[in-house]
Design an enzyme around this catalytic site. Structure first.
Site, mmCIF file in Angstrom:
data_model
loop_
_atom_site.group_PDB
_atom_site.id
_atom_site.type_symbol
_atom_site.label_atom_id
_atom_site.label_comp_id
_atom_site.label_asym_id
_atom_site.label_seq_id
_atom_site.Cartn_x
_atom_site.Cartn_y
_atom_site.Cartn_z
ATOM 1 N N HIS A 133 8.217 -13.765 1.843
ATOM 2 C CA HIS A 133 7.387 -12.808 1.100
ATOM 3 C C HIS A 133 7.674 -13.008 -0.392
ATOM 4 C CE1 HIS A 133 6.316 -8.708 -0.364
ATOM 5 N NE2 HIS A 133 5.632 -8.572 0.739
ATOM 6 N N ASP A 210 16.270 -10.765 4.648
ATOM 7 C CA ASP A 210 15.206 -9.796 4.386
ATOM 8 C C ASP A 210 14.797 -9.219 5.741
ATOM 9 O OD1 ASP A 210 12.729 -8.609 4.197
ATOM 10 O OD2 ASP A 210 11.837 -10.137 2.910
ATOM 11 N N GLN A 213 10.695 -6.741 8.162
ATOM 12 C CA GLN A 213 9.848 -6.752 9.354
ATOM 13 C C GLN A 213 10.653 -6.792 10.645
ATOM 14 O OE1 GLN A 213 6.744 -6.111 9.168
ATOM 15 N NE2 GLN A 213 6.405 -6.450 6.994
ATOM 16 N N LYS A 236 8.805 1.229 6.318
ATOM 17 C CA LYS A 236 8.370 0.398 7.449
ATOM 18 C C LYS A 236 9.054 0.819 8.747
ATOM 19 C CE LYS A 236 7.578 -3.596 4.451
ATOM 20 N NZ LYS A 236 6.155 -3.814 4.210
ATOM 21 N N CYS A 374 1.097 -11.279 0.488
ATOM 22 C CA CYS A 374 2.228 -11.551 -0.416
ATOM 23 C C CYS A 374 3.012 -12.783 0.026
ATOM 24 C CB CYS A 374 3.169 -10.347 -0.540
ATOM 25 S SG CYS A 374 2.401 -8.918 -1.284
HETATM 26 N N1 PLP Z 1 9.756 -8.748 2.752
HETATM 27 C C1 PLP Z 1 8.871 -8.719 3.756
HETATM 28 C C2 PLP Z 1 8.973 -9.724 4.865
HETATM 29 C C3 PLP Z 1 7.848 -7.759 3.744
HETATM 30 O O1 PLP Z 1 6.957 -7.752 4.727
HETATM 31 C C4 PLP Z 1 7.783 -6.840 2.683
HETATM 32 C C5 PLP Z 1 6.684 -5.860 2.593
HETATM 33 O O2 PLP Z 1 5.619 -6.053 3.139
HETATM 34 C C6 PLP Z 1 8.744 -6.899 1.678
HETATM 35 C C7 PLP Z 1 9.710 -7.865 1.756
HETATM 36 C C8 PLP Z 1 8.756 -5.944 0.541
HETATM 37 O O3 PLP Z 1 9.060 -4.661 1.008
HETATM 38 P P1 PLP Z 1 8.907 -3.403 0.048
HETATM 39 O O4 PLP Z 1 7.509 -3.461 -0.501
HETATM 40 O O5 PLP Z 1 9.115 -2.240 0.970
HETATM 41 O O6 PLP Z 1 9.946 -3.510 -1.002
#
Ligand code: PLP
Length: 416
Positions: A133, A210, A213, A236, A374
């Site tokens: 992401h 990370d 998900q 999430k 993203c």
């Molecule tokens: N990493 C992954 C794999 C994501 O799907 C997301 C959000 O969609 C993020 C990071 C960023 O998360 P946040 O917007 O809650 O900081």
């Protein structure tokens, strides 16, 4: 498994009852009962979370860690109890290794900035994967640029699986950190984090995971994964927006400089010099999102009440059902067909722009995400502008999937 039948017999979850816990799921969108298939972007909230936040503001609010009076002490106790709850949720060794942040984005920025300032030098490398992401790409680019370090990217195969031999080969003498997603938000791929950590640790390289998900869909055990950093977002995991968690191994967190300066993170301040508080406060400058933390605690209680194994099992069945049924759509191409997947069906239909498909589904009351999610470099790698992404949570049903499939079929007929 027979995916043509409805997932009810033998299913450990009473999804009809669970759905009643989520007020938003009974509303309409564009005049139709909503089919919410965008939980990877942000999940819906159960009443218990909404009530916990409301109750906190009604009856318990005071700033934390400051007041000698009872109300503030009670707020502090409730706040710190959630830290312990989070520790248990991810099986962190100690609650001082649990840092409250705004979400995964802030968790990664904290590590990139703080770890990067301390440990990155010119010529060093940070290794990520091709499926990251933007929030696990851009912070590393920023710190690498500042330090004269470079960003390396471990490639994937056509199915969207990390090529492990390449990953291992890219772990070099210059690699200072690996940053990888546990589950891809675009492909649904579950990465073999434990093996990746073993490979990195064999060369003395720490690993940030990370977990944005992963945390909503499976039990996370940071000790079993042996991760050095693990981060997830409250919104999430059925909790509020604006709150998240960064777990960090004390050894690293103690060696890293603070990220933000201000109140709460200090031991002593003079105009000449400041000394810093210990963990976790060193990384929690200013008044935290107290209500967010309380809401996150309620969300964790809720998820545990339902049962993480039951959630994983149910969602796996539902994803298999969705994948089978979507194959009925003529010209469908799945993006992300890894053997080990969680809760995401990303696809394109030949000759149709994902945005047009999403816009028609919206009129039918079906909420899916369209675009690059993203993950622009990943879309570039596949040579596509984006996908339509249906992402699942345990409150989704086979009826939701049936409406999606019928909706896609109708939209395709209209657009062709
Ligand atoms: N990493 C992954 C794999 C994501 O799907 C997301 C959000 O969609 C993020 C990071 C960023 O998360 P946040 O917007 O809650 O900081």
């Amino acid at each position: 498994m027979d995916v043509t039948t409805n997932i009810k017999p033998g299913n450990a979850l009473d999804v009809a009852r669970i759905r009643q816990d989520f007020p938003l799921l009974s509303r309409k969108m564009n005049g139709k009962p909503i089919v919410f298939l965008d939980s990877a972007a942000s999940s819906q909230k159960p009443e218990k979370v909404i009530d916990a936040i409301s109750e906190y503001y009604r009856a318990q609010h005071a700033n934390v860690h400051r007041g000698v009076y009872q109300l503030s002490q009670d707020a502090t106790t409730a706040f710190e109890a959630v830290r312990e709850k989070v520790r248990d949720f991810i099986n962190a060794p100690a609650s001082e290794e649990v840092i409250f942040v705004r979400g995964v984005t802030e968790g990664i920025n904290l590590v990139a900035s703080s770890f990067g300032r301390k440990f990155l030098r010119e010529g060093d490398e940070v290794l990520i994967t091709a499926m990251e992401h933007h929030s696990n790409i851009v912070p590393w680019q920023m710190i690498c640029e500042e330090k004269g370090a470079s960003l390396k990217v471990a490639p994937i195969n056509e199915a969207g699986e990390l090529i492990m031999e390449e990953f291992e080969r890219l772990l070099s003498d210059r690699t200072r950190l690996v940053a990888a997603t546990h589950v891809s938000n675009t492909l649904g791929t579950i990465n073999p984090i434990r093996e990746m950590v073993q490979m990195a640790h064999a060369k003395g390289i720490p690993v940030l995971v990370d977990g944005a998900q992963a945390a909503p869909h499976m039990k996370v055990d940071v000790q079993e994964l042996d991760a050095d950093f693990y981060t997830f977002s409250g919104h999430k995991v059925f909790g509020p927006t604006g709150i998240g968690v960064l777990y960090g191994r004390a050894k690293w967190l103690n060696a890293m400089p603070p990220y933000h300066g201000g109140g709460e993170m200090i031991k002593t301040v003079t105009f000449e010099k400041t000394t810093y508080a210990g963990l976790p406060h060193k990384f929690e400058a200013g008044t935290p999102d107290i209500a967010g933390v309380i809401g996150l605690g309620a969300a964790i209680d809720y998820v545990l009440e339902i049962g993480q194994d039951a959630i994983t099992q149910y969602e796996n069945q539902l994803l298999a059902y969705a994948t089978e049924r979507l194959k009925e759509v003529e010209g469908i191409r799945f993006i992300g067909t890894a053997r080990n997947k969680a809760s995401v069906a990303s696809f394109l239909v030949e000759g149709i722009h994902p945005y047009d498909l999403g816009a028609i589904l919206d009129k039918m009351g079906i909420a899916v995400r369209t675009g690059h999610h993203c993950t622009q470099p990943l879309m570039d790698w596949y040579g596509i502008p984006g996908t339509v992404r249906a992402s699942l949570a345990f409150y989704n049903t086979t009826e939701d999937i049936d409406r999606l499939v019928e909706g896609v079929k109708k939209a395709v007929a209209m657009l062709r």
